[in-house]
Design a protein around this motif. Structure first.
Motif, PDB file in Angstrom:
ATOM      1  N   PRO A 198      31.329  62.713  23.584  1.00 25.37           N
ATOM      2  CA  PRO A 198      31.038  61.779  24.707  1.00 25.37           C
ATOM      3  C   PRO A 198      31.998  61.818  25.784  1.00 25.37           C
ATOM      4  N   ASN A 199      33.428  62.243  25.354  1.00 24.36           N
ATOM      5  CA  ASN A 199      34.314  62.304  26.591  1.00 24.36           C
ATOM      6  C   ASN A 199      34.478  60.939  27.111  1.00 24.36           C
ATOM      7  N   ASP A 200      34.423  59.726  26.830  1.00 27.51           N
ATOM      8  CA  ASP A 200      34.362  58.404  27.486  1.00 27.51           C
ATOM      9  C   ASP A 200      35.818  57.571  27.246  1.00 27.51           C
ATOM     10  N   PHE A 201      36.790  58.050  28.052  1.00 29.73           N
ATOM     11  CA  PHE A 201      38.258  57.416  27.820  1.00 29.73           C
ATOM     12  C   PHE A 201      38.116  55.944  27.464  1.00 29.73           C
ATOM     13  N   ASP A 202      37.361  55.277  28.407  1.00 28.36           N
ATOM     14  CA  ASP A 202      37.521  53.803  28.664  1.00 28.36           C
ATOM     15  C   ASP A 202      36.797  53.008  27.494  1.00 28.36           C
ATOM     16  N   SER A 203      35.655  53.636  27.066  1.00 28.00           N
ATOM     17  CA  SER A 203      34.979  52.976  25.700  1.00 28.00           C
ATOM     18  C   SER A 203      35.883  53.318  24.440  1.00 28.00           C
ATOM     19  N   LEU A 204      36.463  54.539  24.473  1.00 32.61           N
ATOM     20  CA  LEU A 204      37.232  54.607  23.293  1.00 32.61           C
ATOM     21  C   LEU A 204      38.267  53.682  23.093  1.00 32.61           C
ATOM     22  N   VAL A 205      39.107  53.402  24.387  1.00 32.55           N
ATOM     23  CA  VAL A 205      40.252  52.559  24.243  1.00 32.55           C
ATOM     24  C   VAL A 205      39.518  51.190  23.915  1.00 32.55           C
ATOM     25  N   ASN A 206      38.574  50.769  24.266  1.00 37.07           N
ATOM     26  CA  ASN A 206      37.617  49.457  24.099  1.00 37.07           C
ATOM     27  C   ASN A 206      37.518  49.320  22.415  1.00 37.07           C
ATOM     28  N   GLY A 242      40.655  64.411  11.464  1.00 39.58           N
ATOM     29  CA  GLY A 242      40.152  65.207  12.592  1.00 39.58           C
ATOM     30  C   GLY A 242      38.642  65.414  12.705  1.00 39.58           C
ATOM     31  N   LEU A 243      38.099  65.469  11.639  1.00 40.78           N
ATOM     32  CA  LEU A 243      36.499  65.567  11.901  1.00 40.78           C
ATOM     33  C   LEU A 243      35.861  64.714  12.753  1.00 40.78           C
ATOM     34  N   ILE A 244      36.358  63.344  12.367  1.00 39.02           N
ATOM     35  CA  ILE A 244      35.662  62.281  12.974  1.00 39.02           C
ATOM     36  C   ILE A 244      36.173  62.357  14.607  1.00 39.02           C
ATOM     37  N   ALA A 245      37.580  62.759  14.693  1.00 44.33           N
ATOM     38  CA  ALA A 245      37.953  62.747  16.002  1.00 44.33           C
ATOM     39  C   ALA A 245      37.246  63.772  16.949  1.00 44.33           C
ATOM     40  N   LEU A 246      36.757  65.061  16.126  1.00 42.27           N
ATOM     41  CA  LEU A 246      36.010  65.882  16.904  1.00 42.27           C
ATOM     42  C   LEU A 246      34.785  65.079  17.484  1.00 42.27           C
ATOM     43  N   LEU A 247      34.172  64.425  16.635  1.00 39.96           N
ATOM     44  CA  LEU A 247      32.773  63.941  16.989  1.00 39.96           C
ATOM     45  C   LEU A 247      33.002  62.874  18.221  1.00 39.96           C
TER      46      LEU A 247
END
Ligand code: ARG
Length: 447
Positions: A349-357, A340-345
């Protein structure tokens, strides 16, 4: 000391609902944009969706062979351990803990936030960035809390909200069929017209589509809990992927009975835009059931995070603290909180596409490593008992595709984000040598 023993209680139907329940989540409601944008045309996009389903099925077949040959829980972990030894297995557990699990939780919560806020703002374009982040972060906290609080509650929530997924897809598909019969087929004319995608675009389209199919490996995490695993594992895998691929293709076709390619690319929440055209006063039902679907997947995905730590700690690879089970509640609280802590960090940036990448890059590197063990074991141990033996072209095509998915974007355009991902994975070794290497001995989970 009292070892936590897992019981064999998952049958065929249970297995199918576990796989389908994990796979259907955010992707089908959010990835179409990324797939069709990169593919350039409706026809090419639909082909990519189909190819993603086929590739996931091939992956699942490889995992069926591996999971029945080495019938141990923990997914990739026990397989990599047996094939390549402790370092790759440890790196997998580390990467799952610091990249894969948190980034999937974060992606799911962002999708939840987008859909949950649509009804409140009337229209999804006007949802402010800050509220999205706020709702996503609150959801992460809630999910962590529920997962730490009770195993029973978590599994109940997953089943209850599982209905939401099927419901939203079925509504979309039925509405689509009605529209098709009414003759709304103009978006399928000249469906291959558009810019030709390059290697980079194709890979990105696959990353987005494969995110929607991700989760086909989930049953391998609970092999030790399957009734009659030799039969259940392959059957559940094949049936689930058949169902999901079918549902996804029909859903995408439905989207285009209402939205043109341009509409779809401009909408941040495709299913909501779809609903606002066809459902009249029932518009709210789509965002609501999507949010419910994603919520269920969040809880379930956080749940498996504990299983990986369990498998890794059993081999002495993870600190006992991380694998510790909460004394009264039997939940893997520390692992869940870290997730959860890492997910919060990652929400910041709220950047869906780079997270998917990031997610896809890391996860496909391990799918590659795991699928080549099929070939490796066939060569090294040809006579070993294999209750399921897939045709040899399956692992060959799958591992070659996985390798392309990992290498192609780097070769085509070496971006810093891939270096960051590789360094994060390798950073785990800093802890490996002092803490694991010198004292690998089996440890039992502290109760
Ligand atoms: N396929 C899911 C979705 O569309 C994501 C699954 C995440 N992966 C996992 N192993 N939990 O949202």
């Amino acid at each position: 000391k009292n070892e936590v023993k897992l019981k064999r209680q998952v049958g065929l139907i249970g297995g199918i609902s576990l796989i389908v329940g994990t796979i259907i989540g955010s992707g089908i409601f959010i990835s179409p944009k990324g797939v069709f944008q990169n593919a350039g045309s409706v026809g090419a996009g639909l082909l990519i969706w189909f190819a993603c389903g086929l590739l996931s099925t091939f992956g699942a077949l490889c995992y069926a062979e591996l999971g029945t040959m080495i019938p141990k829980s923990g997914g990739e972990f026990p397989i990599l351990l047996e094939a390549f030894g402790p370092i790759p297995a440890y790196l997998f557990a580390w990467t799952a803990a610091v990249i894969l699990k948190p980034s999937s939780l974060c992606l799911l919560s962002l999708t939840f936030a987008k859909y949950a806020l649509t009804p409140a703002y009337g229209n999804c374009d006007s949802v402010p960035e800050l509220s999205t982040k706020f709702v996503a972060a609150s959801l992460i906290l809630l999910v962590v809390f529920i997962n730490c609080f009770s195993v029973k509650l978590s599994t109940k929530v997953v089943t209850f909200f599982g209905v939401g997924k099927i419901l939203s897809l079925v509504i979309i598909i039925i509405a689509g069929i009605v529209r098709l019969c009414q003759g709304y087929t103009e978006n399928f004319q000249n469906s291959f017209e558009g810019p030709t995608p390059g290697i980079r675009e194709i890979t990105m389209a696959f990353y987005q589509g494969l995110w929607a199919f991700d989760g086909w490996n989930q049953l391998n995490y609970v092999v030790e809990e399957l009734k009659n695993p030799y039969k259940t594992l392959p059957r559940a895998l094949i049936a689930s992927l058949f169902i999901v691929t079918g549902l996804y293709l029909l859903t995408n076709v439905s989207y285009f009975t209402v939205l043109s390619l341009d509409n779809l690319l401009q909408s941040p929440a495709v299913a909501s835009s779809f609903g606002s055209v066809v459902l009249g006063f029932m518009v709210w039902i789509i965002p609501l059931s999507v949010a419910a679907s994603v919520f269920g997947t969040c809880i379930g995905s956080c749940f498996t995070a504990g299983r990986i730590s369990y498998a890794a700690a059993r081999e002495g690879h993870f600190n006992q603290v991380l694998a510790m089970i909460h004394v009264q509640r039997y939940t893997p609280a520390p692992a869940v909180v870290l997730n959860g802590l890492i997910a919060l960090l990652m929400v910041i940036p709220n950047d869906f596409d780079s997270l998917v990448n990031y997610y896809s890059f890391a996860t496909w590197a391990f799918y590659f490593a795991t699928s080549i063990t099929v070939l490796y074991f066939r060569y090294k141990m040809p006579d070993r008992h294999r209750p399921v033996k897939v045709p040899i072209f399956v692992p060959i095509i799958f591992s070659a595709s996985a390798l392309c998915l990992v290498v192609a974007p780097i070769v085509d355009n070496p971006e810093i984000q891939y270096l960051v991902a590789v360094l994060t994975m390798l950073f785990g070794l800093v802890f490996y040598f002092p803490f694991v290497h010198f004292k690998v001995k089996s440890q039992t989970i502290r109760k």
